[in-house]
Each structure stands twice: as C-alpha cells, then as structure tokens.
Design an enzyme around this catalytic site. Structure first.
Site, short mmCIF file in Angstrom:
data_model
loop_
_atom_site.label_atom_id
_atom_site.label_comp_id
_atom_site.label_asym_id
_atom_site.label_seq_id
_atom_site.Cartn_x
_atom_site.Cartn_y
_atom_site.Cartn_z
N PHE A 217 34.60 42.83 34.09
CA PHE A 217 34.31 42.62 35.51
C PHE A 217 35.61 42.76 36.29
CE2 PHE A 217 33.76 40.62 39.53
CZ PHE A 217 32.46 40.94 39.89
N ASP A 323 44.15 42.46 34.75
CA ASP A 323 43.39 41.82 35.83
C ASP A 323 43.34 40.32 35.55
OD1 ASP A 323 41.40 40.63 37.34
OD2 ASP A 323 40.02 42.33 37.21
N LYS A 354 41.43 34.56 43.36
CA LYS A 354 40.75 33.29 43.02
C LYS A 354 41.66 32.06 43.15
CE LYS A 354 36.98 35.03 40.15
NZ LYS A 354 35.79 34.76 40.94
N THR A 379 45.37 47.55 57.67
CA THR A 379 45.77 46.75 58.83
C THR A 379 46.35 45.40 58.43
OG1 THR A 379 44.21 47.82 60.31
CG2 THR A 379 44.99 45.66 60.96
#
Lengths: 496, 496
Positions: A217, A323, A354, A379
C-alpha cells in the site's frame, strides 16, 4: 523476558491459568502513567454506536460520505491513549487514527505548540513554500523533521500526506533516471521531448515504471495507486500505469521454526525482483517497499531481505525508496523501521507521513534535486503548521524517551500475546512483530468478529489485509495499557 | 465608469497626460483602508534580495531546494496586502502566494480562529476523517465550506490541495462512469475485474480518460499532471496517461472588436471537444476545465463557451468538472468564477483549494458517491485545521463584503490598465479580465523584465504562461492599492 514468561506459563497446569495479562499487572503499575489524567480503564456505557453517535452520523451523512465512519469522536474528551465518543464511551485506542497519532490525544506539549505565535502565523499566513518560505523555515526543518532524518539522508522535500509524499519521490526518481540516461544534468531536453511531453507521449513523457510488491500500500492517487496492490476495492475502475509488481515474501511463523524455508522464500522473491528489473517492458526507475506491509496484511520480511533489495537496486542503477508512512516515527521501537536493517548504504529516498503529521521524502544525493527549478514544485509543498506539530512530536518523543518505551512495551506486549496465542491458537495465528516495538499483528479466521466485538470490551482496534488484526498503539502506550489490552483481547476471544 | 474614463482620457492632449493612476487617487482615498495598520506605500530599503535574504537562502539551500525561491518572507512584518522580507522591504503583494491568500497577511479575524479551542484540537487531535470525524465536523462543513458551495452542489469530499482535489474528482468520475456502464450501483464487480485490477490491467483498471485543454493546469501529481498542459518543464520525464487534450479558445482583444472571430474560435474548439469525446481511443469519463487558464497564460473564454461545454458533456454522458482551484473564492468578483456563466445545470463537480486554504470537490448527484465504502478514501481526507481557516475566511469575506469590493476594485483597476495599455500599447497587450474582478492579465514581450524590475518599485507580481503578467491581489485589495499598482507599473514600464 518473553522466554521466561513462556516457560513458566508452560509449567502451570491449564486449569490454574489466570488471565494472561494479570501476570504483569504489578510490573505495569510500577511505571508512572505518562498521562496522569488518562482514564484508568475504558468506560462503556452504551451500545457502540450509541444513540447520540447514530444521530450525529445521520446528520453528517447529508453532506459527507459516512459509510466508512467507525465512530464519531469527541476529541475534547479523548485523552492520551483513550478515544471518546458522543455517548460517553471511552475506549483504549490501539488503532490511533490509522496509526497516525503518536503522542496521545490532547497532548499538553502539542497544545503549547498549537498556541504558539509561530503556529498562528503558519496557519494564517500560509506560504507557497517553494517561492516564499518564511524566514524561519530552515530552522523549523533543522530543529524538527531533519533532526530525525534517516541516517545518510540530510535533505527533504515536503508534501501534504502519504500519497503525494510517495508520488513526489517517484517523480524525483523518474527525473533522475532520465537525466542520467540523457547524459547528466547539463544535457538539455531535445525538441522532441519538449513537444511529445505536451501530448503525454514519449520520449518526453517516458514509459518508465516504479516497481512495488504484491499486497503493498503506497497511497491512492493515480501514481501511488498504481503501486498499491492491497485490495481490489482500493483500485477498481481507476486507470493505472503498467508497472510491475514483485512478490513480497510470505513468511511462516514462528520464525525460529521456519528459518530455512523463510530464507528460501525471500531468496525467491529477490530473484523475482531482479528478473523484473531486467525484463519488465517499462524500465524500472525505482523500487518502493514498506518495511512492514501495513495495510495489506502486516507482512514482514527479514533485514536480510531488505539488504538484498538494496544490493540489487544499487547494482542495477535503480533507486530504492522506503515507504515509512506507516512504520516511521517510532512505532517499531526505532525511529525508522529501516533502522532495523543495518543497511550498508542508506535508501535513496524515505517517505514519511501519518505519525509525523507532516509528510514528504528524505534524500541525500544532491542529484535527486532535478536539474532545473520548478520541476519538483507545487503551490504549498506541505504545510508549515504541520511541520511545527512534527517538531513538537519529536520534542515530546525525546522528553519521554518514547521510542525506548515503545520498544520495551512492545516486547512486553508481544510476550503476552505469545502466551495468548498458545492458549487460543485458533484465534491468534502467525503472531508477528517480535522486536518491532508495538507494531504487532496476528491472523484470525474470525478477525472481523473480533474487531466488531472489541468496542463493547472498551478497545478500538483495526484490521490489516484479509485476516490480520493490526496493533497500532501510540508511542505513549505503556505496560499497564498492554495488560489491559491483553485482558480485553482474551475476553473478546472467550465471548466469540 | 471605464468607458467615461477612457473617453475623457482620449480627449486630453498627450503632452498634458498625468500618470494614469492619479486620476483616481482621491476616489481611492475615500474608502477607508481595510487594514488600518497596513503600510501606506511600499518600502524598498535594499536591493532585493538584500544581504539578509541572501544569507538566509544560502542556509536553507543546504536542506531544501531553493532555486524557485522568490523571496524569503518575514511574515511577522507582513500586513494586509503587504509582504515583508528580511531586509526591511515591504512590497505591495499582487501575487499573494500564487493566488492563495484571500484576506490579507495577519488578518485579525483569522488570528482569532487560529487560537480558538477548536483549532487547537484540530491541530493536535488530527482525525482520520473518513473513520473518526470529530463530533462537530458536520457543523464545521455546514457553517463553512458548504455555506459557499456552488449552486446545485450540496456535498463535499475534502482533500489536501489542488492536485489531489482534482485527482479524487477524477476518481469519482471514473467510478461513476464504470458503474453506469456496469449497470448501476447494485451490479457487483466481475471476478475478471477483481483479478485484473490487481495487475493494473483492464477491465478492472480500465483505459478511460479525462479530457483537458491545451495550456491547462490541474496539478502535478500523476493523474492531475496528465491533464496539465501548461509547460514542458511541468511534465518532462514523468510518465503520463494517454488522455486527450482539446484546444482552448485563443481569443482576440479587445473582445468587442473581435466578437465574430472569437465566437468562431470558440465554436471550433467546442466541435473539437465533441469530436474527441466521440473518437478518442480511451473513452472520456470527464472533461475538466479552468474558468480562466490561470497558469498557462491567463486564457479566458466566454460564458457561451462554457455553456457549450456543459451542453456537450451532458449530451454525451460525460461529467463536467470545473477546476476552481485558482479562480474560486472571490477573485473574479463572484464567489465562484463559473457563477459568471449562467449555466442551465450546474457542473458535476467543482474543485477548490488555494484561497480556500482547504481543498476538495463539491458535487450534488448522490450517485457520485461510489457504490461501496472505502473506494474514495484515505487516512486524513483533508485537514480540519484548514477547514476551520476556510470558515474564518468566509466569515471575513461576509463581514467585509469582500467579493463586492473585489468586483468594484477590479473594474476600477481594469479601467486604469486600459488607459495604461493605450499609452504603452507595446507593453500591455491583450489586456483581459474585464468584469472578472481583479483576475486581470496582459501580455508583454518584456514580461520577464517587468517582473524582475517590479520588486525595486515595491511590487510583488507574478507571471502566467509565456508572456502574461497575472494579477492575483487579495480580496482586501482596494482602490488606493489599485492606484499605487497602476502608478508603479507605469514607472516600471518607463524604466524598461
């Protein structure tokens, strides 16, 4: 400690067995509670969801999709490890907003950070960080998220959440890959590249890929979702890039009893990774991997496996992205889960979100800054308000020595679960996460029942993949919480 | 007003012409300053960047890519429309963090919001919004971002920034499209879909597309970037989906003198849209369009063009997504730019971010909620802290009647620029944005020189596309600011 507990337990006749948690109750009480005003135990005063919660969800449903709502929360009444709903229930929270609350609800130090003048300015004068960073941005980074940067990685690109942290890392990988192919940062783009990219075609928009693993994931936007392989429901109907997936090892437990078999399995998976790098039709710019597959079933692999990945990627000139969105910031008993691996050279990029409450990717190689400005840009490029919160979290972790707490509480909890698994082998299978702090999981054929019944026993707990219960307590989860959790899990199982 | 000013100007002999802005100086002064403590005029005390700024940028460069840094900012000294750097310079800011500051730096009302107990809780108890929304989330939505929801759209999915606002809208479009194709929300996925999506292949991961326009900007993550067609530098080396682009009209100015030609151009573009919908090899699930192409050159089209898009998409069962990330929240003199279009039926989705300081997409059709939970989901799904800021912005807009202010200041500014364009036709070409509040732009062959010289004249201003100067003042930009801007722009041009 675990082995002593196990052997002593084994010697006791079955009929005399007290609930597993009790054995440690006094040990647990010895340590002072990190949150003095935290409830001593869960309070369950209504069915969950109770009447007030149901009414509030119906109201919210008018304007917001509520089908995934687990529990409307009264955050003003949530403290430390305890989450409160509208009906007066207070549950021990070992799910913690999908593993994203590190230092407890209403943490007093974070409250100070949240009311600081810096925070007010960050909230009301939100900068376009790439253009107009605040004068103190370097300082906020250096005293905050860079202070805990993974070894060897001294720079950061900030993002908003896990998905775009990963996607901007992927973008950096693609730009780096093509830049090298092109002959280095000084080589200009060709006219054909400039033209073709405006049509989304190669060579300007190349057919390159990111390799991920089955059950991985990495997020749910288009690029990250193309590397996510957790469940069909996450992916159905969304166009995806033709990118390769390798098999993640399926280890057998207990690990000690399957050492050779597991090593074989990991070897097989590494060979597949190498084969895909060599053969996949869309060349692989990077391999991305979670230290523990945290949504797709809490699947672990050994440090040797990850060292193998590092070695293979390096040898083939493929970037290695770790990750750490769910594993990072202490939950495994080290600040970063990949600290457990003893890598000879660091990952090329490490993504985070997280528990950091902020997001982005760390890197070390200056060539991962694209050769021209505005290639990696947007931005906001993150949110300084959230970077300030992360700094506060880091301060709180240091003050409370919370990583160490998580490591030792995790060992303690694991030992207790091991005893539960011996007592209820049908309900606690493949217990995993030993030595990984509180990042512990097990499989259960009645997983969904266990989760459904847990609230009535005062526990907020989550699942991972098809069959796993995943524990994601906060870093302020202590031994007395572990005792309570063990006791309640046993009760839930007994009532199944 | 504009026409009177123009005619009176035309009658004056050239040698008697005073600077254009002066004519309105008294008018401007009549209105009280919205920010009483704002500087009366820019202060430029050093070269920009000055020595302190240069030193600070060098420090930041060690850990953060600074090549896009425009100016390190001292937000504590920035007030209202004025942005301050570290060297004591204070500039009139008509770029406003890439069009994302709505109600001025250090707005007092936002300061109150930022220090409210609700904000503290949102910052330190960040929820996984889809699972554990706070008890007051419905209320925050209803009194905040839904209060200003576009007509006909009464629901929202919240996101983090413009890119993921667009991408989640695209995901909703794809799920809706396939659901309809499949026979409605009750039809289950086939085994083939469930299997193939895990391999990123059709039919589970279908080869569908989102159509966008040449020169469009919709973000920089993988899905949004596939619809962005602004500049090669935004896209190079990043894999992209094979999605179609239609031609956005290139209007000729002044509009009144090219009415027929422009109508022809728009007709031609609409025909191309329809042809692509019918013929493009990857079926089009949605068309996404900016009301004004705000990064790719400030390209405008007429309300009739957008009504045409709505009509064509509706007729072909294609969703119509309006990307109001840059145009939304008042800058065009209406809350949403598409309010100017007088659409017979609302867009299917409207995305927002920037001046909202929060992000997401509005929708009305309940079928745009996917048929099962967890299909449109992620951990944070936005940030309640930023939703609270948006609510504060809405309150401030109402209190100060700031949309009306922007509409009238915009007309006033446009008239002044029109006179400048008559005086300096080589430097102000294709002036556009009449009747669009302060969302005004013009082309200049020496655009980059103008921007480079503007800071020395006390103005912070930005570009759009290859040749355009884009004005993006805040909603608290008043006539006296417009006078000042006109005066300084004239000075800059005179010094070219």
């Amino acid at each position: 400690m675990a082995s002593i507990a196990r052997s002593s337990l084994r010697m006791r006749p079955a009929m005399m067995r007290a609930p597993v948690a009790r054995a440690f109750a006094t040990t647990g009480a010895r340590r002072a509670a990190y949150f003095p005003d935290e409830p001593a135990a869960p309070t369950v005063v209504s069915a969950i969801p109770g009447p007030k919660n149901k009414a509030a969800v119906a109201e919210l449903d008018k304007v917001f999709d509520v089908r995934s709502v687990n529990m409307l929360t009264d955050y003003s009444k949530s403290h430390g490890n305890y989450i409160a709903d509208l009906d007066g229930n207070q549950l021990l929270d070992v799910y913690a907003q999908i593993a994203s609350i590190p230092v407890g609800y209403n943490n007093p130090h974070l409250k100070e950070v949240a009311t600081s003048p810096e925070m007010v300015s960050a909230l009301i004068n939100r900068p376009a960080l790439g253009n107009f960073p605040s004068a103190d941005w370097a300082n906020i980074l250096e005293t905050g998220l860079l202070k805990v940067a993974p070894k060897g990685l001294n720079q950061v690109f900030t993002a908003m959440a896990g998905s775009d942290a990963n996607e901007t890392a992927y973008k950096a990988a693609f730009m780096y890959y093509r830049q090298r192919q092109r002959g280095g940062p000084q080589t200009e783009f060709t006219e054909e590249e400039l033209q073709s990219t405006m049509r989304n075609q190669g060579p300007g928009s190349p057919q390159l890929s990111i390799m991920s693993f089955k059950s991985a994931f990495h997020g749910r936007l288009f690029g990250s979702l193309s590397t996510t392989r957790s469940k069909p429901i996450h992916k159905l109907d969304i166009p995806a890039f033709d990118w390769p997936q390798a098999t993640f090892p399926t280890l057998k437990y207990p690990l000690a009893e399957h050492a050779q078999e597991n090593a074989q399995e990991e070897k097989r998976c590494l060979e597949e990774v190498e084969r895909l790098i060599q053969e996949f039709h869309n060349p692989v710019a990077a391999v991305v991997v979670e230290p523990i597959q945290s949504e797709g079933g809490d699947n672990h692999a050994s440090p040797a496996f990850f060292r193998g990945l590092r070695e293979i990627t390096q040898r083939h000139g493929v970037l290695f992205i770790v990750d750490e969105v769910q594993t990072g910031v202490g939950a495994t008993g080290k600040f970063w889960a990949h600290d457990h691996w003893n890598l000879p050279t660091p990952p090329d990029m490490v993504t985070f979100s997280k528990k950091a409450q902020a997001a982005g990717y760390y890197y070390g190689n200056p060539a991962l800054r694209p050769n021209k400005p505005y290639r990696q840009f947007n931005t906001w490029m993150g949110d300084p308000a959230r970077a300030l919160i992360f700094r506060g979290i880091i301060e709180e972790i240091e003050r409370g020595d919370l990583i160490k707490n998580t490591a030792s509480t995790g060992d303690y909890l694991y030992a207790g679960l091991q005893r539960l698994a011996e007592r209820y082998p049908e309900h606690l299978q493949n217990l995993r996460g030993q030595g990984q702090g509180t990042f512990i999981a097990w499989d259960s054929p009645r997983r969904d029942d266990i989760i459904a019944k847990s609230k009535a026993e005062g526990i907020n707990i989550g699942g991972s993949g098809q069959n796993a219960i995943r524990l994601r307590p906060m870093l302020v989860f202590q031994k007395h919480h572990a005792d309570l959790l063990l006791e309640r899990v046993e009760k839930i199982i007994q009532k199944l």
